[in-house]
Design a protein around this motif. Structure first.
Motif, short mmCIF file in Angstrom:
data_model
loop_
_atom_site.label_atom_id
_atom_site.label_comp_id
_atom_site.label_asym_id
_atom_site.label_seq_id
_atom_site.Cartn_x
_atom_site.Cartn_y
_atom_site.Cartn_z
N GLY A 48 0.82 -1.21 0.00
CA GLY A 48 0.00 0.00 0.00
C GLY A 48 0.84 1.25 0.00
O GLY A 48 2.07 1.20 -0.13
N LYS A 49 0.14 2.37 0.16
CA LYS A 49 0.83 3.66 0.17
C LYS A 49 0.02 4.69 0.92
O LYS A 49 -1.19 4.54 1.14
N ALA A 50 0.72 5.75 1.33
CA ALA A 50 0.12 6.92 1.94
C ALA A 50 0.37 8.09 1.01
O ALA A 50 1.46 8.21 0.43
N ILE A 51 -0.64 8.93 0.85
CA ILE A 51 -0.51 10.10 -0.02
C ILE A 51 -0.96 11.33 0.76
O ILE A 51 -2.06 11.35 1.32
N LEU A 52 -0.09 12.35 0.79
CA LEU A 52 -0.46 13.65 1.35
C LEU A 52 -0.59 14.63 0.20
O LEU A 52 0.37 14.83 -0.54
N PHE A 53 -1.77 15.19 0.05
CA PHE A 53 -2.00 16.22 -0.96
C PHE A 53 -1.82 17.56 -0.27
O PHE A 53 -2.71 18.04 0.43
N GLY A 54 -0.64 18.17 -0.44
CA GLY A 54 -0.33 19.45 0.17
C GLY A 54 -0.76 20.60 -0.74
O GLY A 54 -1.30 20.39 -1.82
N LYS A 55 -0.50 21.82 -0.27
CA LYS A 55 -0.87 23.04 -1.01
C LYS A 55 -2.35 23.05 -1.35
O LYS A 55 -2.75 23.45 -2.43
N ALA A 56 -3.16 22.57 -0.44
CA ALA A 56 -4.61 22.57 -0.61
C ALA A 56 -5.19 23.15 0.67
O ALA A 56 -4.51 23.30 1.66
N GLU A 59 -5.50 20.33 3.45
CA GLU A 59 -4.72 19.24 2.87
C GLU A 59 -5.52 17.95 3.04
O GLU A 59 -6.44 17.88 3.84
N ARG A 60 -5.14 16.91 2.28
CA ARG A 60 -5.82 15.62 2.40
C ARG A 60 -4.79 14.52 2.57
O ARG A 60 -3.73 14.55 1.95
N LEU A 61 -5.13 13.55 3.43
CA LEU A 61 -4.29 12.38 3.66
C LEU A 61 -5.08 11.16 3.21
O LEU A 61 -6.25 11.01 3.58
N GLN A 62 -4.44 10.31 2.41
CA GLN A 62 -5.12 9.13 1.87
C GLN A 62 -4.30 7.88 2.16
O GLN A 62 -3.08 7.88 2.02
N ALA A 63 -5.00 6.81 2.57
CA ALA A 63 -4.40 5.49 2.74
C ALA A 63 -4.89 4.61 1.60
O ALA A 63 -6.07 4.64 1.25
N SER A 72 -4.14 -4.47 6.50
CA SER A 72 -4.57 -3.11 6.18
C SER A 72 -3.35 -2.24 5.94
O SER A 72 -2.21 -2.67 6.17
N VAL A 73 -3.59 -1.01 5.52
CA VAL A 73 -2.53 -0.01 5.38
C VAL A 73 -2.96 1.21 6.17
O VAL A 73 -4.11 1.64 6.10
N ILE A 74 -2.02 1.76 6.95
CA ILE A 74 -2.28 2.98 7.70
C ILE A 74 -1.41 4.09 7.14
O ILE A 74 -0.22 3.88 6.85
N ALA A 75 -2.01 5.25 6.92
CA ALA A 75 -1.29 6.45 6.50
C ALA A 75 -1.26 7.39 7.70
O ALA A 75 -2.31 7.63 8.33
N CYS A 122 2.42 2.27 6.51
CA CYS A 122 2.75 1.00 7.17
C CYS A 122 1.69 -0.03 6.86
O CYS A 122 0.51 0.31 6.66
N LEU A 123 2.08 -1.30 6.89
CA LEU A 123 1.10 -2.37 6.96
C LEU A 123 0.56 -2.34 8.39
O LEU A 123 1.26 -1.93 9.32
N TYR A 124 -0.69 -2.79 8.57
CA TYR A 124 -1.37 -2.55 9.84
C TYR A 124 -2.36 -3.66 10.14
O TYR A 124 -3.06 -4.14 9.24
N GLU A 125 -2.40 -4.07 11.41
CA GLU A 125 -3.40 -5.02 11.88
C GLU A 125 -4.37 -4.26 12.78
O GLU A 125 -3.98 -3.75 13.82
N SER A 126 -5.63 -4.19 12.39
CA SER A 126 -6.61 -3.40 13.12
C SER A 126 -6.82 -3.90 14.55
O SER A 126 -6.89 -3.10 15.48
N GLY A 127 -6.91 -5.21 14.75
CA GLY A 127 -7.18 -5.75 16.08
C GLY A 127 -6.08 -5.45 17.08
O GLY A 127 -6.31 -4.92 18.16
#
Length: 141
Positions: A48-56, A59-63, A72-75, A122-127
């Protein structure tokens, strides 16, 4: 003679316009600071990946969970604004090799313009709340 000059002018404009449009679109895209961080699990397809959309504003953070592997993936975005600040979002559907802009996978973040932002994927385990295969980059709001 006039016809040849006119034809030459039309041909020159026809060649120059697409080039000008490509250059203009490139500088417009460069104006928004987008930071992309992939999970560090290696292989030809990252988890997975994390994306930060800056200059907005905001701003927006996407996982983006791009692999159907049961994880799962955590951003995570962190910055300093009179003390540490941060936010995170999780994507757990592994539905696509691409980010699908589902509302649950993207969140608005109010970060002061120009601030340095640490973006982590990061890879992520919700539990268990366990994270691994993390990578990070510094972006800008």
């Amino acid at each position: 003679m006039f016809r040849k000059l006119r034809l030459r002018h039309i041909v020159t404009v026809a060649i120059a316009m697409p080039t000008a449009m490509i250059l203009a679109s490139g500088s417009a895209q460069a104006a928004g600071n987008t930071t992309v961080v992939y999970t560090a699990d290696g292989g030809s397809i990252m988890g997975g990946k994390a994306i930060l959309f800056g200059k907005a504003s905001p701003e927006r953070l996407q996982a983006c969970d791009t692999e159907t592997d049961g994880h799962s993936v955590i951003a995570i975005a962190t910055w300093n604004d009179n003390g540490p600040r941060g936010t995170e979002i999780v994507d757990s559907d592994g539905s696509s090799d691409f980010c699908d802009n589902k509302p649950g996978n993207i969140t608005a973040v109010n970060i002061p313009e120009g601030k340095a932002v640490q973006v982590t994927a990061c890879l992520y385990e919700s539990g268990s709340k366990k994270t691994w295969a993390c990578d990070r980059k510094t972006g800008q709001a």
